[in-house]
Structures are given as C-alpha cells and as structure tokens.
Design a protein around this motif. Structure first.
Motif, mmCIF file in Angstrom:
data_model
loop_
_atom_site.group_PDB
_atom_site.id
_atom_site.type_symbol
_atom_site.label_atom_id
_atom_site.label_comp_id
_atom_site.label_asym_id
_atom_site.label_seq_id
_atom_site.Cartn_x
_atom_site.Cartn_y
_atom_site.Cartn_z
ATOM 1 N N UNK A 41 -1.283 11.199 5.370
ATOM 2 C CA UNK A 41 0.059 10.397 5.373
ATOM 3 C C UNK A 41 1.059 10.256 4.093
ATOM 4 N N UNK A 42 0.610 11.368 3.558
ATOM 5 C CA UNK A 42 1.486 11.656 2.312
ATOM 6 C C UNK A 42 2.661 12.532 2.527
ATOM 7 N N UNK A 43 3.659 12.372 2.120
ATOM 8 C CA UNK A 43 5.016 13.057 2.599
ATOM 9 C C UNK A 43 5.603 13.436 1.112
ATOM 10 N N UNK A 88 11.564 17.217 5.904
ATOM 11 C CA UNK A 88 13.040 17.185 6.036
ATOM 12 C C UNK A 88 13.387 15.565 5.730
ATOM 13 N N UNK A 89 12.299 14.740 5.777
ATOM 14 C CA UNK A 89 12.638 13.219 5.525
ATOM 15 C C UNK A 89 11.425 12.453 5.655
ATOM 16 N N UNK A 90 11.561 11.190 5.425
ATOM 17 C CA UNK A 90 10.469 10.401 5.282
ATOM 18 C C UNK A 90 10.971 9.110 5.367
ATOM 19 N N UNK A 91 9.971 8.091 5.759
ATOM 20 C CA UNK A 91 10.181 6.721 6.027
ATOM 21 C C UNK A 91 9.521 5.766 5.029
ATOM 22 N N UNK A 92 10.459 5.065 4.158
ATOM 23 C CA UNK A 92 9.633 4.443 3.066
ATOM 24 C C UNK A 92 10.303 3.232 3.311
ATOM 25 N N UNK A 106 0.907 -1.193 0.009
ATOM 26 C CA UNK A 106 -0.134 -0.148 0.120
ATOM 27 C C UNK A 106 0.713 1.168 0.287
ATOM 28 N N UNK A 107 2.090 1.162 -0.325
ATOM 29 C CA UNK A 107 3.073 2.363 -0.328
ATOM 30 C C UNK A 107 3.388 2.528 -1.824
ATOM 31 N N UNK A 108 3.178 3.943 -2.190
ATOM 32 C CA UNK A 108 3.421 4.236 -3.882
ATOM 33 C C UNK A 108 4.417 5.545 -3.315
ATOM 34 N N UNK A 131 -2.472 20.849 -0.055
ATOM 35 C CA UNK A 131 -1.048 21.049 -0.320
ATOM 36 C C UNK A 131 -0.238 20.057 0.388
ATOM 37 N N UNK A 132 0.877 19.579 -0.033
ATOM 38 C CA UNK A 132 1.610 18.741 0.747
ATOM 39 C C UNK A 132 2.965 19.435 0.944
ATOM 40 N N UNK A 133 3.286 19.686 2.296
ATOM 41 C CA UNK A 133 4.471 20.431 2.507
ATOM 42 C C UNK A 133 5.637 19.792 2.173
ATOM 43 N N UNK A 134 6.814 20.135 2.110
ATOM 44 C CA UNK A 134 8.165 19.557 1.839
ATOM 45 C C UNK A 134 8.642 19.253 3.254
#
Length: 228
Positions: A44-46, A70-74, A4-6, A65-68
């Motif tokens: 939950x979108x980063x 500093x990091x994300x977990x994928x 379920x991750x894109x 709007x999806x703010x920028x």
C-alpha cells in the motif's frame, strides 16, 4: 504522520542523493516501527516523483522496490506528479454528482421541501464535497475549477427549477450562494491566517512564506483579489 498514514518528502537537485535520503529515512522508520510493533504494508506504499525529469531509481521498503506512481491519494486528496490536481478535481466532481443523484428526491422540482431547506441540504451536505482541502488544490487552472463551478450551477438550477433563459449568476445572487472560486478564496484566507496566528511549535518552525506575485505561487493565487 496522521493516524495510520505516514508521508515522507525529500527534495534535492541530485536525484541519487534524493533517493539515498529517502531510503535512509525509510530504514530508520522500519526500525522504529519494529520497536513499537507496528506493521508496515509495502503493497500500500506509493512513491511519487514531483518533477518533469526522468524518475530516479526506485526506492526500497522492507527489501521491496516501490515503483514511482503518477499520483497518490493522501488524506482524501489525489496528488499528481505535476501538481495540476486535475485528477482530484475530476474525482470530487464525480463524487458530488453521485451524491446529488442520491439526494435527488429531496432537491428535485417535485420535492415537498421548500427552497430554503433544499439550499440547506446543498450548503451543509453537498457543497463541502466540492471544497474539501481546497487550500491545497484551489490554485489549479481555471479550466479545472470550472468543472466544479458547472457542477454547482447545475444543482442550483435544479433546486430553483430554473428555466433555460435564467442566468447562473442571477440564480446564485438570488440564493446568496457564492461561486466556488469565491468560497475557495475565503477558505484559503481563513486557513492561512490561522497558520500565521498559530502558537503551535511545529507550525512556527516552518519557514516564512515569501510572496512572489510574479511567480504566481499557489498561496498568492488563492488569496489574491484577482482570483475570481
């Protein structure tokens, strides 16, 4: 796409074009998800801008709007905007420490398990926490990798009930435990060899990896014998 991750990656020198490309692709995805009755969770979108430049305008998803970030977990890996992987390495170091505390009764000096079984617990349960997905982040700075080396040295000293004057290197040799750097290099070589030998159509469409040792590209750092 994985489960379920894109994830979407866009690269362009012109930041306006970069954002335009992402928004266009997101619009196509919204349509596709709508057709297949798949719900999107904008909260939950980063979005991460991998550059030292000033971030471009924010992207939009479902008119939000999806703010920028500093990091994300994928897929279990924390990816920071500068690709230092410091935050990920600190995270897995702390996760490893929590696991060592939970298994302390099995690996401590008073444990009735022999050293062989204690080392099995470390090798099969604990060490994979330190090396998961390492071909992705294993090229990180030595100061970051040293955090993991220290974590391994401490648990080996605990298992061996080592005195202060015993060297970490001697303990690793006695227990036949490679350093974290050696383990990362072995995993990386196997990983990239499997990719090069793969008959998967999608993998074969990836552009060939051009080695440039002078540029210290991540793959070169990982598999080079000087990485120790």
């Amino acid at each position: 796409m994985y489960a379920d991750d894109t994830a979407i990656l866009s690269r362009h020198r012109n930041l306006d074009t970069l954002v335009e490309n992402i928004n266009e692709h997101l619009a196509h995805l919204e349509t596709w998800f709508s057709v297949w009755k798949i719900a999107l969770n904008s909260s939950k979108t980063e979005a991460v801008f991998f550059s030292k430049r000033k971030p471009p305008p924010e992207i939009t998803l479902q008119n939000q709007r999806i703010p920028w970030s500093q990091h994300t977990k994928y897929l279990g890996v924390i990816v920071d905007k500068n690709l230092t992987f410091r935050q990920h390495i600190t995270y897995i170091r702390d996760k490893f420490k929590n696991t060592t505390r939970k298994l302390y009764s099995l690996t401590c000096r008073k444990s009735k398990l022999n050293r062989h079984n204690k080392l099995l617990i470390y090798t099969l349960i604990m060490k994979p926490l330190l090396t998961y997905a390492s071909p992705v982040w294993g090229h990180a700075a030595k100061t970051n990798i040293n955090l993991l080396e220290t974590a391994q040295n401490l648990i080996i000293r605990q298992i061996c009930n080592a005195h202060w004057y015993m060297r970490n290197k001697d303990l690793r040799i006695a227990c036949n435990i490679p350093t974290i750097r050696q383990t990362i290099r072995k995993l990386a070589i196997n990983f990239f060899n499997n990719i090069d030998d793969s008959d998967n159509a999608s993998i074969n469409e990836i552009s060939p990896y051009l080695s440039h040792f002078s540029l210290k590209r991540p793959r070169d750092i990982l598999v080079n014998p000087d990485f120790n």
